[in-house]
Design an enzyme around this catalytic site. Structure first.
Site, PDB file in Angstrom:
ATOM      1  N   HIS A   1      -3.160  -1.272  -2.839  1.00 38.73           N
ATOM      2  CA  HIS A   1      -4.117  -0.174  -3.029  1.00 38.73           C
ATOM      3  C   HIS A   1      -4.101   0.929  -4.251  1.00 38.73           C
ATOM      4  O   HIS A   1      -2.799   1.722  -3.547  1.00 38.73           O
ATOM      5  CB  HIS A   1      -4.226   0.103  -1.672  1.00 38.73           C
ATOM      6  CG  HIS A   1      -4.553  -1.147  -0.463  1.00 38.73           C
ATOM      7  ND1 HIS A   1      -3.790  -1.010   1.030  1.00 38.73           N
ATOM      8  CD2 HIS A   1      -4.519  -2.413  -0.837  1.00 38.73           C
ATOM      9  CE1 HIS A   1      -4.097  -1.423   1.528  1.00 38.73           C
ATOM     10  NE2 HIS A   1      -4.387  -2.736   0.160  1.00 38.73           N
TER      11      HIS A   1
ATOM     12  N   SER B   1       0.761  -1.217   0.223  1.00 38.50           N
ATOM     13  CA  SER B   1      -0.236  -0.083  -0.337  1.00 38.50           C
ATOM     14  C   SER B   1       0.812   0.920  -0.058  1.00 38.50           C
ATOM     15  O   SER B   1       1.300   1.298  -1.121  1.00 38.50           O
ATOM     16  CB  SER B   1      -1.120  -0.001   1.109  1.00 38.50           C
ATOM     17  OG  SER B   1      -1.876   0.847   1.005  1.00 38.50           O
ATOM     18  N   THR B   2       0.629   2.349   1.088  1.00 40.58           N
ATOM     19  CA  THR B   2       1.383   3.545   0.989  1.00 40.58           C
ATOM     20  C   THR B   2       3.244   2.723   0.975  1.00 40.58           C
ATOM     21  O   THR B   2       3.498   2.674   1.155  1.00 40.58           O
ATOM     22  CB  THR B   2       0.967   3.836   2.237  1.00 40.58           C
ATOM     23  OG1 THR B   2      -0.834   3.998   2.794  1.00 40.58           O
ATOM     24  CG2 THR B   2       1.788   5.903   2.224  1.00 40.58           C
TER      25      THR B   2
ATOM     26  N   MET C   1      -0.192   1.169   4.342  1.00 37.51           N
ATOM     27  CA  MET C   1      -0.316   1.728   5.924  1.00 37.51           C
ATOM     28  C   MET C   1      -1.696   0.493   6.122  1.00 37.51           C
ATOM     29  O   MET C   1      -2.630   0.160   5.574  1.00 37.51           O
ATOM     30  CB  MET C   1      -1.584   2.909   5.798  1.00 37.51           C
ATOM     31  CG  MET C   1      -2.351   3.764   7.011  1.00 37.51           C
ATOM     32  SD  MET C   1      -2.736   5.406   6.345  1.00 37.51           S
ATOM     33  CE  MET C   1      -3.963   5.162   5.205  1.00 37.51           C
TER      34      MET C   1
END
Length: 343
Positions: A191, A165-166, A284
């Site tokens: 994501h 993700s992040t 995250m």
């Protein structure tokens, strides 16, 4: 301790809406706004913010040039504010390559209502970005060391599954650029918004010896290829006889995400089993941690990225706390370990 934020955007409306949304959280203080990078440069010196929100297209100096200079001279956590367009997606991916931590998207129409619709996401992202480890420009440009590139593989029965993700767009780039062209097939859930996943896949295709694409429903999974989940659908792996296929699903989000890493990992668990190896990279939240645990409990090899090299140690950190990771490794060692396990 409050998080001091400086908002940089050429739109007075966006500056006002972002200020209102972020200031509603007692943990966030908007210390200033700037309509272009030159004003922002002076305000950074005056206000010493913890986080910068940065528009990608602005007058006098474009956001990318400003970001490049910032990450060379004064690295700090930056959250990009991007438009949901093909050009906006490409510029945002360049910004992440230059060292921005994450991004949010703003709609083309009715910007105020669009931003307010995901106000909590904005606040959550600012908090996550404030805890991130920004990469200086020299770090962002550094390719993986040649010594980390393992020799080519012979086996074709394994599948590598990766979730992120992040900070994941650059972490995935690091892993894929270290893979040989005939490596086992790789499935990836990152994501990312729907408009961004195809440009992201094309960008990874240019930097990896493997062939990288945005996954299509029913597409056969074969060695030497990487399949990235579209930003609008879950990516699942299915098996028919001796062959694996991509299956796309518009089922509801899991862990607030579609695509979800947990959904992909569970499909890998069901259809690939111990022929899978899996890695959970920077991100995250906790998406993917339970799926990684299920894979490990089945007997598959699993990795979590370590805290020191993660931009945000949320997802891999959750996996470590659950004892879902057989190995906890710095990013630069993950490709080699994945390949070692697939021999």
């Amino acid at each position: 301790m409050t998080i001091k934020v400086l908002i940089v955007d050429d739109s007075a409306l966006v500056r006002g809406v972002l200020s209102e949304i972020l200031s509603a959280d007692p943990q966030i203080e908007v210390v200033g706004t700037a309509s272009d990078p030159l004003i922002a440069r002076d305000k950074i010196k005056q206000l010493n913010p913890d986080v910068l929100t940065l528009d990608v297209e602005m007058p006098r100096m474009d956001g990318l040039t400003f970001l490049d200079n910032l990450m060379r001279l004064r690295p700090m956590p930056v959250l990009m504010v991007s438009s949901l367009t093909e050009r906006g997606a490409e510029i945002t991916l360049q910004a992440l390559e230059l060292g921005a931590v994450d991004f949010v998207t703003k709609p083309a129409l009715d910007v105020k209502a669009g931003l307010e619709a995901y106000a909590q996401t904005l606040r959550d992202k600012v908090k996550a970005v404030s805890r991130a480890r920004p990469r200086g420009r020299s770090d962002a440009a550094r390719p993986p060391a040649a010594s980390t590139r393992p020799r080519a593989l012979r086996t074709t029965e394994k599948i590598i599954a990766i979730g992120a993700s992040t900070g994941g767009t650059e972490a995935i780039k690091n892993v894929l650029s270290a893979m040989p062209p005939d490596a086992p097939a790789i499935v990836i859930t990152q994501h990312i918004p729907a408009m961004f996943s195809a440009p992201f896949a094309a960008r990874m295709d240019r930097c990896s010896p493997m062939s990288v694409c945005e996954a299509r429903d029913g597409q056969q999974i074969v060695p030497g290829h990487v399949y990235i989940a579209p930003g609008s659908h879950h990516l699942l792996v299915e098996r028919s006889g001796a062959r694996y296929y991509c299956r796309l699903s518009d089922a509801p989000p899991q862990n607030r995400h579609r695509p979800s890493v947990d959904v992909m990992f569970r499909s890998v668990l069901d259809h690939v089993g111990t022929n899978a190896v899996a890695a959970l990279l920077t991100g995250m939240g906790e998406d993917g941690a339970r799926g990684l645990l299920a894979l490990r409990e089945l007997g598959a090899h699993t990795i979590a990225q370590d805290e020191a090299t993660s931009v945000v140690w949320g997802m891999p950190g959750a996996a470590v706390r659950m004892n879902a990771a057989e190995r906890v490794l710095p990013l630069e060692q993950i490709a080699a370990q994945l390949l070692e396990w697939t021999r």
